[in-house]
Design a protein around this motif. Sequence first.
Motif, mmCIF file in Angstrom:
data_model
loop_
_atom_site.group_PDB
_atom_site.id
_atom_site.type_symbol
_atom_site.label_atom_id
_atom_site.label_comp_id
_atom_site.label_asym_id
_atom_site.label_seq_id
_atom_site.Cartn_x
_atom_site.Cartn_y
_atom_site.Cartn_z
ATOM 1 N N UNK A 112 0.846 -1.186 0.000
ATOM 2 C CA UNK A 112 0.000 0.000 0.000
ATOM 3 C C UNK A 112 0.884 1.240 0.000
ATOM 4 N N UNK A 113 0.423 2.279 -0.652
ATOM 5 C CA UNK A 113 1.198 3.503 -0.668
ATOM 6 C C UNK A 113 0.446 4.606 -1.378
ATOM 7 N N UNK A 114 1.187 5.534 -1.905
ATOM 8 C CA UNK A 114 0.595 6.690 -2.576
ATOM 9 C C UNK A 114 1.071 6.768 -4.018
ATOM 10 N N UNK A 115 1.148 5.612 -4.663
ATOM 11 C CA UNK A 115 1.617 5.581 -6.035
ATOM 12 C C UNK A 115 0.590 6.126 -7.022
ATOM 13 N N UNK A 116 -0.700 5.975 -6.697
ATOM 14 C CA UNK A 116 -1.749 6.350 -7.644
ATOM 15 C C UNK A 116 -1.505 5.654 -8.984
ATOM 16 N N UNK A 117 -1.551 4.324 -8.941
ATOM 17 C CA UNK A 117 -1.195 3.529 -10.112
ATOM 18 C C UNK A 117 -2.285 3.568 -11.174
ATOM 19 N N UNK A 118 -1.843 3.655 -12.433
ATOM 20 C CA UNK A 118 -2.735 3.680 -13.579
ATOM 21 C C UNK A 118 -2.304 2.636 -14.594
ATOM 22 N N UNK A 119 -3.158 2.384 -15.572
ATOM 23 C CA UNK A 119 -2.865 1.407 -16.607
ATOM 24 C C UNK A 119 -1.554 1.744 -17.309
ATOM 25 N N UNK A 120 -0.749 0.694 -17.546
ATOM 26 C CA UNK A 120 0.546 0.760 -18.231
ATOM 27 C C UNK A 120 1.680 1.289 -17.352
ATOM 28 N N UNK A 121 1.393 1.641 -16.104
ATOM 29 C CA UNK A 121 2.474 1.988 -15.184
ATOM 30 C C UNK A 121 3.297 0.735 -14.881
ATOM 31 N N UNK A 122 4.599 0.921 -14.744
ATOM 32 C CA UNK A 122 5.490 -0.175 -14.359
ATOM 33 C C UNK A 122 5.926 0.016 -12.913
ATOM 34 N N UNK A 123 5.783 -1.028 -12.116
ATOM 35 C CA UNK A 123 6.208 -0.983 -10.718
ATOM 36 C C UNK A 123 7.350 -1.980 -10.533
ATOM 37 N N UNK A 124 8.506 -1.474 -10.109
ATOM 38 C CA UNK A 124 9.651 -2.312 -9.800
ATOM 39 C C UNK A 124 9.659 -2.596 -8.300
ATOM 40 N N UNK A 125 9.904 -3.848 -7.930
ATOM 41 C CA UNK A 125 9.870 -4.239 -6.522
ATOM 42 C C UNK A 125 11.153 -4.970 -6.161
ATOM 43 N N UNK A 126 11.723 -4.607 -5.017
ATOM 44 C CA UNK A 126 12.853 -5.329 -4.445
ATOM 45 C C UNK A 126 12.436 -5.915 -3.104
ATOM 46 N N UNK A 127 12.799 -7.173 -2.885
ATOM 47 C CA UNK A 127 12.631 -7.812 -1.586
ATOM 48 C C UNK A 127 14.025 -7.964 -0.985
ATOM 49 N N UNK A 128 14.303 -7.179 0.041
ATOM 50 C CA UNK A 128 15.614 -7.185 0.672
ATOM 51 C C UNK A 128 15.561 -7.978 1.971
ATOM 52 N N UNK A 129 16.396 -8.998 2.085
ATOM 53 C CA UNK A 129 16.501 -9.777 3.321
ATOM 54 C C UNK A 129 17.561 -9.115 4.198
ATOM 55 N N UNK A 130 17.114 -8.463 5.262
ATOM 56 C CA UNK A 130 18.001 -7.611 6.051
ATOM 57 C C UNK A 130 18.196 -8.171 7.454
ATOM 58 N N UNK A 131 19.223 -7.660 8.136
ATOM 59 C CA UNK A 131 19.412 -8.050 9.531
ATOM 60 C C UNK A 131 18.573 -7.146 10.432
ATOM 61 N N UNK A 132 18.543 -7.466 11.718
ATOM 62 C CA UNK A 132 17.637 -6.785 12.642
ATOM 63 C C UNK A 132 17.893 -5.286 12.780
ATOM 64 N N UNK A 133 19.149 -4.812 12.923
ATOM 65 C CA UNK A 133 19.351 -3.361 13.047
ATOM 66 C C UNK A 133 18.848 -2.576 11.844
ATOM 67 N N UNK A 134 19.033 -3.111 10.642
ATOM 68 C CA UNK A 134 18.550 -2.424 9.448
ATOM 69 C C UNK A 134 17.024 -2.428 9.421
ATOM 70 N N UNK A 135 16.423 -3.559 9.783
ATOM 71 C CA UNK A 135 14.961 -3.635 9.871
ATOM 72 C C UNK A 135 14.426 -2.594 10.848
ATOM 73 N N UNK A 136 15.066 -2.480 12.014
ATOM 74 C CA UNK A 136 14.604 -1.523 13.008
ATOM 75 C C UNK A 136 14.703 -0.090 12.508
ATOM 76 N N UNK A 137 15.740 0.213 11.766
ATOM 77 C CA UNK A 137 15.909 1.548 11.195
ATOM 78 C C UNK A 137 14.734 1.889 10.276
ATOM 79 N N UNK A 138 14.439 0.993 9.342
ATOM 80 C CA UNK A 138 13.361 1.266 8.397
ATOM 81 C C UNK A 138 11.989 1.164 9.055
ATOM 82 N N UNK A 139 11.869 0.334 10.067
ATOM 83 C CA UNK A 139 10.584 0.199 10.751
ATOM 84 C C UNK A 139 10.196 1.501 11.434
ATOM 85 N N UNK A 140 11.139 2.118 12.126
ATOM 86 C CA UNK A 140 10.851 3.374 12.806
ATOM 87 C C UNK A 140 10.512 4.463 11.795
#
Length: 264
Positions: free
Chosen positions: A193-221
């Motif tokens: 979920x986000x504020x992309x306001x997606x429309x037809x023919x838009x391309x969405x690139x996605x990365x799944x990053x497997x991170x350690x706990x300190x990095x997760x905590x940084x982005x979580x906050x």
Amino acid sequence: MINKKILFCCSLVMMLISCDVDDKIVDIPMKDGSGKIVIEGEITNEEGPYEIRVSRSVKVTSNEEIPVVTNAKVILSDNHGQTEELVYDPNDESYKTKNFTTAEGDTYTLSVTVDGKVYQSKSMMNKLVEIEKLEQEKDKLDNSTFVSVFFTDPAEKGNKYVLKGQKGELGATQYNVYSDDQLNGGTIGYPLYGKFNLNKNDTVFVELQSVDTPVYNYFRVLSNLGLGDSGDIATPANPPSNISNGALGYFSAHSVSGNYIIIQ
């Protein structure tokens, strides 16, 4: 790879949105951290070069350019004795590796020296978790379009992820976080979920990053702050950096899986 067009460190506060609804929101006070060293760096399981950016923070109300530090001594090393001093590239305003190699399961140390002060961080690269598919879905409340990411979480507990979605190659970017503390093992379908306001023919690139706990905590906050879309401002917030000596920012060694979907 770090994109210099995305403002680093605490500027991420202005664009992070989290679907981590089961976690308690953390109340982090906004402080004037202007003038502090900001370090942003990522190394992955993909081939380099890898980039480390060093700058100084500015006030949230400031319109000045983010001052880049060009005379830092930046060194990457791993737990096998590999060491490399990075070279500053004025074109990308970042420090880059030449020959540094990575492997899942290894631990990496970043050392940055500025004006005689040393800032250090360690991060472990977790095993790769692949994106299995991306699906386009409709929100039942407002009929807006969003993208769900499907992946299989390993059976062992403790896996944490940062999910990065980007609309087009140079478009808006959003980050979400997921921990298997919510649901461990099996196939996960995670809605971006986000504020992309997606429309037809838009391309969405996605990365799944497997991170350690300190990095997760940084982005979580940062994601829990939920302050909306990114602007051209470096904000002096104080998320839990995994870098020593009072530096802002983060250093992440992670494995990454990427894919894209074209909105129909």
